[in-house]
Write a protein that holds these residues in place. Structure first.
Motif, PDB file in Angstrom:
ATOM      1  N   ALA A 161       0.835  -1.206   0.000  1.00  0.00           N
ATOM      2  CA  ALA A 161       0.000   0.000   0.000  1.00  0.00           C
ATOM      3  C   ALA A 161       0.869   1.254   0.000  1.00  0.00           C
ATOM      4  CB  ALA A 161      -0.932  -0.001   1.211  1.00  0.00           C
ATOM      5  N   LYS A 162       1.962   1.216   0.734  1.00  0.00           N
ATOM      6  CA  LYS A 162       2.865   2.373   0.791  1.00  0.00           C
ATOM      7  C   LYS A 162       3.553   2.591  -0.553  1.00  0.00           C
ATOM      8  CE  LYS A 162       5.037   5.636   3.050  1.00  0.00           C
ATOM      9  NZ  LYS A 162       4.408   6.925   3.166  1.00  0.00           N
ATOM     10  N   ILE A 163       3.975   1.509  -1.200  1.00  0.00           N
ATOM     11  CA  ILE A 163       4.592   1.634  -2.528  1.00  0.00           C
ATOM     12  C   ILE A 163       3.575   2.151  -3.538  1.00  0.00           C
ATOM     13  CG2 ILE A 163       5.624   0.344  -4.446  1.00  0.00           C
ATOM     14  CD1 ILE A 163       6.869  -1.489  -2.243  1.00  0.00           C
ATOM     15  N   ARG A 164       2.351   1.616  -3.482  1.00  0.00           N
ATOM     16  CA  ARG A 164       1.284   2.072  -4.391  1.00  0.00           C
ATOM     17  C   ARG A 164       1.044   3.575  -4.210  1.00  0.00           C
ATOM     18  NH1 ARG A 164      -2.595  -1.431  -3.147  1.00  0.00           N
ATOM     19  NH2 ARG A 164      -3.379  -0.156  -1.464  1.00  0.00           N
ATOM     20  N   GLN A 165       1.086   4.050  -2.976  1.00  0.00           N
ATOM     21  CA  GLN A 165       0.865   5.461  -2.691  1.00  0.00           C
ATOM     22  C   GLN A 165       2.027   6.335  -3.175  1.00  0.00           C
ATOM     23  OE1 GLN A 165       0.679   6.235   1.505  1.00  0.00           O
ATOM     24  NE2 GLN A 165       0.112   8.368   1.247  1.00  0.00           N
ATOM     25  N   ASP A 166       3.261   5.896  -2.906  1.00  0.00           N
ATOM     26  CA  ASP A 166       4.436   6.716  -3.204  1.00  0.00           C
ATOM     27  C   ASP A 166       4.984   6.542  -4.624  1.00  0.00           C
ATOM     28  OD1 ASP A 166       4.205   7.520  -0.591  1.00  0.00           O
ATOM     29  OD2 ASP A 166       5.926   6.383   0.132  1.00  0.00           O
ATOM     30  N   HIS A 167       4.798   5.361  -5.207  1.00  0.00           N
ATOM     31  CA  HIS A 167       5.353   5.053  -6.537  1.00  0.00           C
ATOM     32  C   HIS A 167       4.304   4.327  -7.388  1.00  0.00           C
ATOM     33  CE1 HIS A 167       9.320   6.051  -4.924  1.00  0.00           C
ATOM     34  NE2 HIS A 167       9.043   5.277  -3.888  1.00  0.00           N
ATOM     35  N   PRO A 168       3.250   5.010  -7.791  1.00  0.00           N
ATOM     36  CA  PRO A 168       2.165   4.328  -8.510  1.00  0.00           C
ATOM     37  C   PRO A 168       2.587   3.661  -9.816  1.00  0.00           C
ATOM     38  CG  PRO A 168       1.798   6.717  -8.447  1.00  0.00           C
ATOM     39  CD  PRO A 168       2.985   6.434  -7.598  1.00  0.00           C
ATOM     40  N   LYS A 169       3.524   4.252 -10.549  1.00  0.00           N
ATOM     41  CA  LYS A 169       3.958   3.627 -11.807  1.00  0.00           C
ATOM     42  C   LYS A 169       4.685   2.311 -11.543  1.00  0.00           C
ATOM     43  CE  LYS A 169       4.323   7.900 -14.425  1.00  0.00           C
ATOM     44  NZ  LYS A 169       5.227   8.832 -15.095  1.00  0.00           N
ATOM     45  N   GLN A 170       5.573   2.309 -10.563  1.00  0.00           N
ATOM     46  CA  GLN A 170       6.304   1.084 -10.229  1.00  0.00           C
ATOM     47  C   GLN A 170       5.356   0.036  -9.653  1.00  0.00           C
ATOM     48  OE1 GLN A 170       7.340   4.158  -9.468  1.00  0.00           O
ATOM     49  NE2 GLN A 170       9.374   4.367 -10.333  1.00  0.00           N
ATOM     50  N   TRP A 171       4.351   0.494  -8.904  1.00  0.00           N
ATOM     51  CA  TRP A 171       3.397  -0.444  -8.313  1.00  0.00           C
ATOM     52  C   TRP A 171       2.652  -1.225  -9.389  1.00  0.00           C
ATOM     53  CZ3 TRP A 171       2.418  -3.378  -4.520  1.00  0.00           C
ATOM     54  CH2 TRP A 171       1.156  -3.959  -4.380  1.00  0.00           C
ATOM     55  N   LYS A 172       2.311  -0.572 -10.492  1.00  0.00           N
ATOM     56  CA  LYS A 172       1.597  -1.277 -11.560  1.00  0.00           C
ATOM     57  C   LYS A 172       2.406  -2.452 -12.093  1.00  0.00           C
ATOM     58  CE  LYS A 172      -1.435   2.383 -12.980  1.00  0.00           C
ATOM     59  NZ  LYS A 172      -2.169   2.996 -14.037  1.00  0.00           N
ATOM     60  N   ALA A 173       3.728  -2.295 -12.125  1.00  0.00           N
ATOM     61  CA  ALA A 173       4.591  -3.391 -12.580  1.00  0.00           C
ATOM     62  C   ALA A 173       4.748  -4.461 -11.502  1.00  0.00           C
ATOM     63  CB  ALA A 173       5.962  -2.846 -12.973  1.00  0.00           C
ATOM     64  N   LEU A 174       4.741  -4.050 -10.252  1.00  0.00           N
ATOM     65  CA  LEU A 174       4.945  -4.988  -9.138  1.00  0.00           C
ATOM     66  C   LEU A 174       3.684  -5.764  -8.769  1.00  0.00           C
ATOM     67  CD1 LEU A 174       6.999  -2.705  -6.721  1.00  0.00           C
ATOM     68  CD2 LEU A 174       7.861  -4.701  -7.956  1.00  0.00           C
ATOM     69  N   GLU A 175       2.547  -5.142  -8.888  1.00  0.00           N
ATOM     70  CA  GLU A 175       1.294  -5.693  -8.371  1.00  0.00           C
ATOM     71  C   GLU A 175       0.963  -7.119  -8.841  1.00  0.00           C
ATOM     72  OE1 GLU A 175      -3.293  -4.305  -7.553  1.00  0.00           O
ATOM     73  OE2 GLU A 175      -2.218  -3.418  -9.242  1.00  0.00           O
ATOM     74  N   PRO A 176       1.084  -7.435 -10.123  1.00  0.00           N
ATOM     75  CA  PRO A 176       0.694  -8.784 -10.547  1.00  0.00           C
ATOM     76  C   PRO A 176       1.473  -9.906  -9.855  1.00  0.00           C
ATOM     77  CG  PRO A 176       0.982  -7.362 -12.457  1.00  0.00           C
ATOM     78  CD  PRO A 176       1.477  -6.607 -11.263  1.00  0.00           C
TER      79      PRO A 176
END
Length: 124
Positions: free
Chosen positions: A76-91
């Motif tokens: 959740a913290k990564i999604r908040q602070d780095h949304p572009k990177q989160w899209k790659a990490l999430e799956p």
């Protein structure tokens, strides 16, 4: 107690810097070291901080690697602070978060600890 964490996402590496601030008191003292005076208290605080840093880091590693759960909300913290990177990490987050490097910085302050009493040395 206050806990803050900041994350760094650099070249595919996730680093979580976790800052823990807490104030404690000592209910009773036994033994010769005088932890009431400033220098004794500073020594005790430093020792406690080192032990807590190690224990928290080991606990976080265990949770991430053995239990496979992001109970700390790192995603959740990564999604908040780095949304572009989160899209790659999430799956593949369940595997990605196992590689997080957690660095804990503990700041312990000892206050109001047996301020009227001093350790009794043998022979007094």
């Amino acid at each position: 107690n206050k806990t803050h964490f900041k994350n760094l996402y650099n070249d595919g590496n996730i680093i979580m810097n976790i800052a823990i601030e807490t104030t404690v008191s000592i209910a009773s003292l036994m033994g010769v070291p005088d932890y009431i005076k400033d220098e004794g208290r500073a020594t005790l605080e430093k020792s406690l901080e080192e032990k807590m840093n190690y224990k928290f880091e080991q606990f976080i590693k265990k949770v991430l690697n053995e239990y496979g759960s992001d109970i700390f909300g790192f995603g959740a913290k990564i999604r908040q602070d780095h949304p572009k990177q989160w899209k790659a990490l999430e799956p593949n987050w369940r595997e990605e978060f196992k590689n997080i490097e957690a660095i804990v910085h503990t700041n312990i302050k000892i206050k109001n600890s047996a301020t009227l009493y001093h350790p009794i040395e043998y022979g007094d």
